[in-house]
Design an enzyme around this catalytic site. Structure first.
Site, PDB file in Angstrom:
ATOM      1  CG  HIS A  66      -0.313   8.557   6.425  1.00 37.81           C
ATOM      2  ND1 HIS A  66      -1.027   7.607   7.114  1.00 37.81           N
ATOM      3  CD2 HIS A  66      -1.114   9.652   6.346  1.00 37.81           C
ATOM      4  CE1 HIS A  66      -2.216   8.098   7.444  1.00 37.81           C
ATOM      5  NE2 HIS A  66      -2.291   9.338   6.989  1.00 37.81           N
ATOM      6  CB  CYS A  67       0.544   3.004   4.202  1.00 42.44           C
ATOM      7  SG  CYS A  67       2.176   2.576   4.843  1.00 42.44           S
ATOM      8  CB  VAL A  68      -1.394   0.847   8.252  1.00 38.26           C
ATOM      9  CG1 VAL A  68      -1.684   0.473   9.704  1.00 38.26           C
ATOM     10  CG2 VAL A  68      -2.645   0.642   7.411  1.00 38.26           C
TER      11      VAL A  68
END
Length: 471
Positions: A26-28
């Site tokens: 996942h990213c932000v």
């Protein structure tokens, strides 16, 4: 915590179950997933989940927009339920590569090289904008700020130096990122890039004048004349040289015993690549780069309105495929060759247009979840990040996306007709005006008004005719 577990269960089911997830990170704001078969995803069920704000597929990854602060909690529950280990972004990217065709792989490679250096390029663009405010005439008065207040001249000069550094040493940035991407030692990539812009070399920006005057210096290598020329602002020479350096380094590491690698691998790889770069790679790619520049300049010089119409219309669809990253290299090539780009201002307008279409949907939708996403994603697009607006709202209903393209194309026609240029790349939205040449701010501002008003009005009108379908 039970809410996140339930959300993760629903997402997993909509994604086709745990057997359909090859890797997840996942990213932000988003879950980034490498799926076994994207056809098994139930997109309607997925986007009806409370925490999900949208979803889209790009570069072989299926991405689920959730939001900052929530995505990491949902991710932890998801990997637990799916019985997979938490993966890094690189691991997920590699797992997703099997879904790509050769063209997509090439585009992804360029994206992997240029995205890491974007913060430096965008920061330089913003600082160049500040320098424009201080040094350009006709913004606040006939004279520039530094002409009216000479005490600010040195401040402006330091700002220009800081801003210009990323462009002067661009091959160093690209060398670091490219060699890392190709599997070599990124520190050698930095050295290789800086070598191509060494101050002992003839500066590429005066190459034309030196060639006309017959003053190009040469090395004589065993009877072979090699131009002693630098490659400031050039993209292709360092890209190809970085690939060669990484492959030589990898080949040597396989063949040289560990005890001798420090003394042999890096010196030999850098020396061989350096000779090849100046003898063959540099001259050939320099000519190719100039040819690409001449092609784009010729199109926009002779068919400005048509060029603006086409690029303004196709840029947003290119974002869907991920191919828009290839044009960053063209922008940097144009800046290095002619000192400015006419493509990037169109990108800024395209982002604004997507934001305006999403904003229009805020005023017509009744679903509070999508309504909220429309507002927040429009603000994000106005500041240069269009994916939430495009994938979360505009593509979901299709017609806002088309209305945004129409507005972007019209705005692009206007600014190309008025020869608007950007000497640097900045934030691709409303703040983009600070990266435009100061004398063209008015023309670009009119283009921004077009990019705001046309998609907003068209989307609002069209939405009213399809009110029953969208609510």
């Amino acid at each position: 915590m039970s809410d996140f577990i339930e959300s993760a269960k629903q997402i997993l089911a909509a994604l086709g179950g745990k057997d359909n997830i090859a890797s997840a990170t996942h990213c932000v704001t988003r879950l980034r997933l490498a799926l076994v078969d994207e056809e098994k995803v139930d997109k309607k069920a997925l986007e009806n989940i409370d925490v999900v704000r949208g979803s889209f597929s790009t570069s072989g990854q299926f991405q689920v927009v959730i939001g900052q602060g929530t995505v990491d909690k949902v991710y932890k529950e998801l990997v637990s339920l799916a019985e997979i280990t938490e993966a890094s972004k690189e691991e997920t990217k590699k797992a997703a590569e099997k879904n790509l065709n050769p063209l997509q792989r090439a585009v992804k490679t360029l994206a992997d090289i240029f995205i890491p250096i974007l913060p430096a390029i965008v920061t330089a663009g913003l600082l160049m904008g500040i320098n424009n405010i201080l040094t350009a005439e006709g913004i606040f008065a006939e004279q520039s700020v530094v002409a009216m207040f000479p005490q600010w001249a040195d401040v402006a000069d330091i700002i220009h130096l800081i801003a210009n550094t990323a462009f002067v040493f661009l091959p160093g940035l690209i060398g670091w990122s490219a060699v890392k991407r190709f599997g070599g030692n990124e520190l050698l990539g930095i050295v290789l890039g800086l070598m191509l812009v060494h101050p002992d070399l003839l500066n590429a920006w005066v190459y034309g004048a030196a060639q006309e005057a017959g003053e190009i210096p040469y090395w004589n290598l065993f009877g072979l004349d090699v131009a002693k020329v630098g490659y400031q602002g050039q993209v292709l020479p360092i890209l190809v040289a970085a690939f060669v350096l990484a492959k030589i380094e990898i080949a040597l590491k396989k063949r040289i015993p560990d005890g001798f690698q420090l003394l042999v691998v890096a010196p030999v790889a850098l020396l061989v690549t350096g000779f090849i770069a100046f003898i063959a790679i540099g001259p050939v790619t320099f000519a190719i780069g100039n040819g690409i520049t001449a092609l784009f300049v010729g199109i926009f010089d002779n068919f400005a309105i048509l060029g603006g119409l086409l690029y303004g219309g196709i840029y947003a669809p290119l974002v869907i495929t991920g191919m828009h990253h290839t044009f960053l290299a063209v922008d940097l090539q144009l800046i290095g060759s002619i000192g400015a780009t006419f493509l990037w201002p169109i990108v800024a307008l395209s982002n604004i247009a997507q934001g305006s279409a999403a904003l229009a949907m805020y005023f017509v939708l009744k679903d509070e979840k999508v309504k909220g996403l429309s507002l927040t994603s429009s603000i994000s697009a106005y500041l240069g990040i269009t994916e939430p607006a495009m994938f979360g709202v505009n593509l979901r209903y299709r017609f806002p996306f088309i209305c945004a393209i129409i507005g972007s194309a019209i705005a692009a026609m206007w600014i190309t007709f008025n020869s608007v240029l950007a000497p640097s790349i900045g934030v691709g939205g409303l703040p983009g005006i600070f990266s435009i040449q100061a004398g063209q701010w008015l023309a670009f501002a009119i283009g921004m008004v077009i990019a705001v008003v046309v998609p907003l009005v068209l989307t609002f009108i069209f939405a009213k005719t399809r009110k029953k379908e969208i609510n």
